[in-house]
Design a protein around this motif. Sequence first.
Motif, PDB file in Angstrom:
ATOM      1  N   PHE A  51       0.828  -1.205   0.000  1.00  0.00           N
ATOM      2  CA  PHE A  51       0.000   0.000   0.000  1.00  0.00           C
ATOM      3  C   PHE A  51       0.866   1.260   0.000  1.00  0.00           C
ATOM      4  CE2 PHE A  51      -2.042   3.412   2.449  1.00  0.00           C
ATOM      5  CZ  PHE A  51      -3.143   3.662   1.639  1.00  0.00           C
ATOM      6  N   PHE A  52       1.942   1.233   0.744  1.00  0.00           N
ATOM      7  CA  PHE A  52       2.837   2.389   0.791  1.00  0.00           C
ATOM      8  C   PHE A  52       3.472   2.644  -0.574  1.00  0.00           C
ATOM      9  CE2 PHE A  52       7.155   4.130   1.763  1.00  0.00           C
ATOM     10  CZ  PHE A  52       6.734   5.378   2.191  1.00  0.00           C
ATOM     11  N   GLY A  53       3.885   1.576  -1.252  1.00  0.00           N
ATOM     12  CA  GLY A  53       4.436   1.726  -2.595  1.00  0.00           C
ATOM     13  C   GLY A  53       3.415   2.296  -3.566  1.00  0.00           C
ATOM     14  N   TRP A  54       2.178   1.795  -3.477  1.00  0.00           N
ATOM     15  CA  TRP A  54       1.110   2.331  -4.336  1.00  0.00           C
ATOM     16  C   TRP A  54       0.847   3.792  -4.014  1.00  0.00           C
ATOM     17  CZ3 TRP A  54      -3.536   4.391  -2.676  1.00  0.00           C
ATOM     18  CH2 TRP A  54      -4.454   4.705  -3.691  1.00  0.00           C
ATOM     19  N   LEU A  55       0.871   4.151  -2.736  1.00  0.00           N
ATOM     20  CA  LEU A  55       0.594   5.535  -2.334  1.00  0.00           C
ATOM     21  C   LEU A  55       1.650   6.491  -2.882  1.00  0.00           C
ATOM     22  CD1 LEU A  55      -1.225   7.397  -0.651  1.00  0.00           C
ATOM     23  CD2 LEU A  55       0.270   6.952   1.313  1.00  0.00           C
ATOM     24  N   LEU A  56       2.908   6.059  -2.904  1.00  0.00           N
ATOM     25  CA  LEU A  56       3.961   6.900  -3.467  1.00  0.00           C
ATOM     26  C   LEU A  56       3.701   7.176  -4.944  1.00  0.00           C
ATOM     27  CD1 LEU A  56       7.162   5.316  -1.851  1.00  0.00           C
ATOM     28  CD2 LEU A  56       6.176   7.557  -1.335  1.00  0.00           C
ATOM     29  N   SER A  57       3.375   6.115  -5.686  1.00  0.00           N
ATOM     30  CA  SER A  57       3.118   6.266  -7.117  1.00  0.00           C
ATOM     31  C   SER A  57       1.867   7.100  -7.369  1.00  0.00           C
ATOM     32  CB  SER A  57       2.982   4.893  -7.770  1.00  0.00           C
ATOM     33  OG  SER A  57       2.693   5.014  -9.140  1.00  0.00           O
ATOM     34  N   TYR A  58       0.824   6.850  -6.590  1.00  0.00           N
ATOM     35  CA  TYR A  58      -0.438   7.582  -6.762  1.00  0.00           C
ATOM     36  C   TYR A  58      -0.252   9.068  -6.453  1.00  0.00           C
ATOM     37  CZ  TYR A  58      -5.310   8.968  -6.028  1.00  0.00           C
ATOM     38  OH  TYR A  58      -6.518   9.608  -6.084  1.00  0.00           O
ATOM     39  N   GLU A  60       2.431  10.936  -6.829  1.00  0.00           N
ATOM     40  CA  GLU A  60       3.125  11.654  -7.902  1.00  0.00           C
ATOM     41  C   GLU A  60       2.286  11.750  -9.173  1.00  0.00           C
ATOM     42  OE1 GLU A  60       7.223  11.510 -10.556  1.00  0.00           O
ATOM     43  OE2 GLU A  60       6.696   9.850  -9.250  1.00  0.00           O
ATOM     44  N   THR A  61       1.644  10.651  -9.551  1.00  0.00           N
ATOM     45  CA  THR A  61       0.963  10.635 -10.846  1.00  0.00           C
ATOM     46  C   THR A  61      -0.426  11.249 -10.811  1.00  0.00           C
ATOM     47  OG1 THR A  61       0.141   8.394 -10.385  1.00  0.00           O
ATOM     48  CG2 THR A  61       2.236   8.586 -11.567  1.00  0.00           C
ATOM     49  N   THR A  62      -1.083  11.259  -9.658  1.00  0.00           N
ATOM     50  CA  THR A  62      -2.474  11.718  -9.590  1.00  0.00           C
ATOM     51  C   THR A  62      -2.652  12.970  -8.741  1.00  0.00           C
ATOM     52  OG1 THR A  62      -3.218   9.413  -9.833  1.00  0.00           O
ATOM     53  CG2 THR A  62      -4.835  11.020  -9.052  1.00  0.00           C
ATOM     54  N   LEU A  63      -2.081  12.969  -7.550  1.00  0.00           N
ATOM     55  CA  LEU A  63      -2.300  14.094  -6.652  1.00  0.00           C
ATOM     56  C   LEU A  63      -1.478  15.314  -7.041  1.00  0.00           C
ATOM     57  CD1 LEU A  63      -2.430  12.297  -3.180  1.00  0.00           C
ATOM     58  CD2 LEU A  63      -4.313  12.875  -4.723  1.00  0.00           C
ATOM     59  N   LEU A  64      -0.299  15.085  -7.593  1.00  0.00           N
ATOM     60  CA  LEU A  64       0.572  16.196  -7.978  1.00  0.00           C
ATOM     61  C   LEU A  64       0.507  16.376  -9.487  1.00  0.00           C
ATOM     62  CD1 LEU A  64       3.695  15.400  -5.742  1.00  0.00           C
ATOM     63  CD2 LEU A  64       1.792  16.946  -5.236  1.00  0.00           C
ATOM     64  N   GLN A  65      -0.137  17.408  -9.936  1.00  0.00           N
ATOM     65  CA  GLN A  65      -0.293  17.665 -11.363  1.00  0.00           C
ATOM     66  C   GLN A  65       0.772  18.619 -11.903  1.00  0.00           C
ATOM     67  OE1 GLN A  65      -2.438  16.044 -13.223  1.00  0.00           O
ATOM     68  NE2 GLN A  65      -3.430  15.013 -11.505  1.00  0.00           N
ATOM     69  N   GLN A  70       6.010  17.619  -8.891  1.00  0.00           N
ATOM     70  CA  GLN A  70       6.432  16.235  -9.114  1.00  0.00           C
ATOM     71  C   GLN A  70       7.944  16.081  -8.964  1.00  0.00           C
ATOM     72  OE1 GLN A  70       4.835  15.429 -13.011  1.00  0.00           O
ATOM     73  NE2 GLN A  70       2.836  14.798 -12.220  1.00  0.00           N
ATOM     74  N   GLU A  71       8.689  17.040  -9.493  1.00  0.00           N
ATOM     75  CA  GLU A  71      10.143  16.984  -9.376  1.00  0.00           C
ATOM     76  C   GLU A  71      10.577  17.112  -7.915  1.00  0.00           C
ATOM     77  OE1 GLU A  71      12.381  16.315 -11.576  1.00  0.00           O
ATOM     78  OE2 GLU A  71      11.077  16.245 -13.338  1.00  0.00           O
ATOM     79  N   LEU A  72       9.920  17.984  -7.176  1.00  0.00           N
ATOM     80  CA  LEU A  72      10.241  18.134  -5.758  1.00  0.00           C
ATOM     81  C   LEU A  72       9.911  16.863  -4.988  1.00  0.00           C
ATOM     82  CD1 LEU A  72       9.042  21.784  -5.005  1.00  0.00           C
ATOM     83  CD2 LEU A  72      11.397  20.932  -4.992  1.00  0.00           C
TER      84      LEU A  72
END
Length: 281
Positions: A51-58, A60-65, A70-72
């Motif tokens: 879940f933690f791995g999924w949360l990291l990916s989610y 960057e790709t969804t919450l941060l537009q 995203q770079e930060l």
Amino acid sequence: MLATYLIGLREGLEATLVVSILVAFLVKSERKDKLKLVWIGVAAAVAVSVFFGWLLSYTETTLLQDYRQQELFEAVTSIAAICFVTWMIFWMRRAARGIAGELRNKLEDALAVGSLAVGVMAFLAVVREGLETSLIFYAAVQGADLNGGPLVALIGGILTAVAIGYLMYATAVRINLTVFFRWTGVLLILVAAGIFKYGLHSLQEATVLPGVNDVAYHAAGVLDPSTWYATLLAGMFNVTAEPTVLEVIAWVLYAVPVLVLFLWPARKPAPAPAPAPAPQA
């Protein structure tokens, strides 16, 4: 893929050794009825790590537009990952010899407290490795074209570690863990240096640090991206053909001193003083 396989193998073997020590202690002390609590704790730790791995990916790709955000985020996770890697390899170097006795003592205390404490202990012992794996894996594959390959390699490394742990537990197979952790530690330090280099590049892309256009050298003729060795160096250690000056400085300033400290012979404890002779009558 080789870098993520190494991450899965190293972190997976650490978690497997912890679980095998707990299981062996319960079996030898004739408390097999508590084994199911260990496996429940392990399963919960795996679920939290995934879940933690999924949360990291989610995130960057969804919450941060925004591109800069995203770079930060990539920079922060990269720096956090190398902190975990550095702490982990030095901790294992120091604690490898006494980890079995320490875990047995903690498990005895957990058994004295109650059944739930056994599952909690197994969960805490494995979830630390799982969260580290998720964070380091996420940082290691930033900017890569995944296509499932690095994830398959990570799972392959974990499965290899589980197989090694089972063989060590169930048969007479013995592996020199000191040598194993030393050389995988060296490789992980080089991987972490590449992650650090990528993290600072993300800060440059986010305009937090200057010098994004200050290229240190042009080595496309030597490190042709179409060759297998250039792909290997870029994928494992983030050695690229046109890095910035700050990236090169960051890679060297991390890799060289950490390697020296890691490979420096550990100081042996001073021998205990001989007991004083008994007075003669």
